[in-house]
Enzyme design. Structure first.
Site, PDB file in Angstrom:
ATOM      1  N   ASP A  95       0.858  -1.192   0.000  1.00  0.00           N
ATOM      2  CA  ASP A  95       0.000   0.000   0.000  1.00  0.00           C
ATOM      3  C   ASP A  95       0.885   1.230   0.000  1.00  0.00           C
ATOM      4  O   ASP A  95       2.087   1.157   0.272  1.00  0.00           O
ATOM      5  CB  ASP A  95      -0.927   0.007   1.220  1.00  0.00           C
ATOM      6  CG  ASP A  95      -1.857   1.213   1.248  1.00  0.00           C
ATOM      7  OD1 ASP A  95      -2.374   1.589   0.177  1.00  0.00           O
ATOM      8  OD2 ASP A  95      -2.051   1.801   2.328  1.00  0.00           O
ATOM      9  N   SER A  96       0.263   2.366  -0.260  1.00  0.00           N
ATOM     10  CA  SER A  96       0.987   3.637  -0.244  1.00  0.00           C
ATOM     11  C   SER A  96       1.353   4.076   1.169  1.00  0.00           C
ATOM     12  O   SER A  96       2.180   4.974   1.344  1.00  0.00           O
ATOM     13  CB  SER A  96       0.136   4.728  -0.905  1.00  0.00           C
ATOM     14  OG  SER A  96      -1.078   4.900  -0.191  1.00  0.00           O
ATOM     15  N   CYS A 106      -4.605  -1.281  -2.113  1.00  0.00           N
ATOM     16  CA  CYS A 106      -4.701   0.150  -2.388  1.00  0.00           C
ATOM     17  C   CYS A 106      -5.554   0.329  -3.641  1.00  0.00           C
ATOM     18  O   CYS A 106      -5.228  -0.223  -4.694  1.00  0.00           O
ATOM     19  CB  CYS A 106      -3.305   0.735  -2.607  1.00  0.00           C
ATOM     20  SG  CYS A 106      -3.278   2.477  -3.098  1.00  0.00           S
ATOM     21  N   GLU A 163      -2.938   9.128   8.315  1.00  0.00           N
ATOM     22  CA  GLU A 163      -1.495   8.920   8.451  1.00  0.00           C
ATOM     23  C   GLU A 163      -0.944   9.715   9.631  1.00  0.00           C
ATOM     24  O   GLU A 163       0.029   9.320  10.273  1.00  0.00           O
ATOM     25  CB  GLU A 163      -0.772   9.322   7.165  1.00  0.00           C
ATOM     26  CG  GLU A 163      -1.042   8.418   5.973  1.00  0.00           C
ATOM     27  CD  GLU A 163      -0.217   7.140   5.986  1.00  0.00           C
ATOM     28  OE1 GLU A 163       0.781   7.079   6.730  1.00  0.00           O
ATOM     29  OE2 GLU A 163      -0.579   6.198   5.251  1.00  0.00           O
ATOM     30  N   CYS A 190     -11.036   3.479  -0.570  1.00  0.00           N
ATOM     31  CA  CYS A 190      -9.644   3.731  -0.194  1.00  0.00           C
ATOM     32  C   CYS A 190      -9.400   2.942   1.079  1.00  0.00           C
ATOM     33  O   CYS A 190     -10.211   3.006   2.010  1.00  0.00           O
ATOM     34  CB  CYS A 190      -9.369   5.214   0.036  1.00  0.00           C
ATOM     35  SG  CYS A 190      -7.721   5.544   0.712  1.00  0.00           S
ATOM     36  N   HIS A 209      -7.463   3.329   3.456  1.00  0.00           N
ATOM     37  CA  HIS A 209      -7.270   4.117   4.671  1.00  0.00           C
ATOM     38  C   HIS A 209      -8.601   4.377   5.400  1.00  0.00           C
ATOM     39  O   HIS A 209      -8.637   4.474   6.623  1.00  0.00           O
ATOM     40  CB  HIS A 209      -6.638   5.476   4.346  1.00  0.00           C
ATOM     41  CG  HIS A 209      -5.173   5.454   4.121  1.00  0.00           C
ATOM     42  ND1 HIS A 209      -4.603   4.986   2.958  1.00  0.00           N
ATOM     43  CD2 HIS A 209      -4.140   5.860   4.907  1.00  0.00           C
ATOM     44  CE1 HIS A 209      -3.288   5.110   3.032  1.00  0.00           C
ATOM     45  NE2 HIS A 209      -2.981   5.631   4.201  1.00  0.00           N
TER      46      HIS A 209
END
Length: 264
Positions: free
Chosen positions: A11-12, A74, A152, A184, A186
């Site tokens: 993932d990013s 992702c 994040e 997403c 996240h």
């Protein structure tokens, strides 16, 4: 490919940990190597060329670790086309499920909202997939650029998160959606805040479980499922390992994880 080889997950940043949680539940006997590119997150606002270069570096790293399958945890990367990311590697790549059947089954009015990054929304991939399955559906995409930096940054339960959720909910409430997909990885970290904002009339869907089942099916089709043992979790980040470990602790048992920093 060997059955005892690990499964790679990338993932990013930290968002894919929500998918790793579901993968571990679906495949408890498997070893996993997770790579979150926390040094270069977020990917959403970046160019396609840049994103492709970054993911190529991560896939090459996982190939060097001898993985038998890679899960792209992702949505931003998945919409690029997982086969185009594979290169010459022999292992199969599984991308994030778009959750089409999940949202269509849940939506009585067929009025569906999509929360995602700018990159994913601009691709039009989720809207196209839903309309291909049901041309009568109405799909309302909403980019949410503030979410990833807040997650994040560990701003869970903060006023800033609540304000951002309320901001992005306004147009979808006006459109009268009854189902919302979190496109997403996240976003499940703030799913409770999103559900509170929309209330009980809107069903909020995380497609991570569907993705885990697709990964399991891919391994089974190749005869690569491990049938015994308790898998281990190696959780790698390209920066800020301590922060990544704290966030991982929200969805994974820390005593079962080995955390490390990797350079790509």
């Amino acid at each position: 490919m060997q059955k005892n080889a690990p499964v790679g997950v990338l993932d990013s940043g930290v968002g894919g940990l929500s998918v790793l949680k579901c993968l571990r539940a679906a495949l408890p006997q498997e070893d996993f190597i997770y790579v979150g590119d926390t040094a270069r997150t977020p990917y959403g606002p970046r160019s396609e060329a840049e994103v492709r270069r970054f993911v190529g570096e991560i896939i090459d790293y996982l190939a060097g670790r001898g993985v038998k399958l890679v899960v792209i945890a992702c949505n931003t990367l998945t919409v690029l086309g997982v086969e185009t990311l594979k290169g010459s590697h022999a292992f199969e790549i599984v991308g994030m499920s778009k959750g089409v059947q999940l949202v269509l089954s849940a939506s009585k009015k067929k009025k569906i909202g999509v929360f995602a990054t700018e990159f994913t929304i601009n691709s039009g991939a989720h809207k196209a997939a839903i309309l291909e399955a049901d041309a009568t559906a109405e799909v309302y995409p909403q980019a949410c650029p503030k979410f990833v930096p807040l997650i994040e940054g560990e701003q869970f339960g903060s006023g800033a998160v609540k304000e951002a959720v309320a901001e992005y909910a306004v147009p979808l409430k006006a459109d009268g959606i009854d189902t919302l997909i979190l496109s997403c990885t996240h976003y499940p970290f703030i799913q409770k805040e999103i559900e509170r904002e929309f209330g009980g009339e809107v069903t909020v869907i995380d497609p991570a479980d569907a993705t885990a089942q697709e990964a399991k099916a891919a391994l089974a089709a190749q005869g690569l499922l491990r049938s015994e043992g308790a898998g281990c979790l190696e959780v790698c980040f390209t920066a800020d390992v301590e922060r990544g470990a704290r966030i991982a602790g929200r969805v994974l048992p820390q005593d079962k994880c080995r955390f490390k920093e990797v350079k790509l």
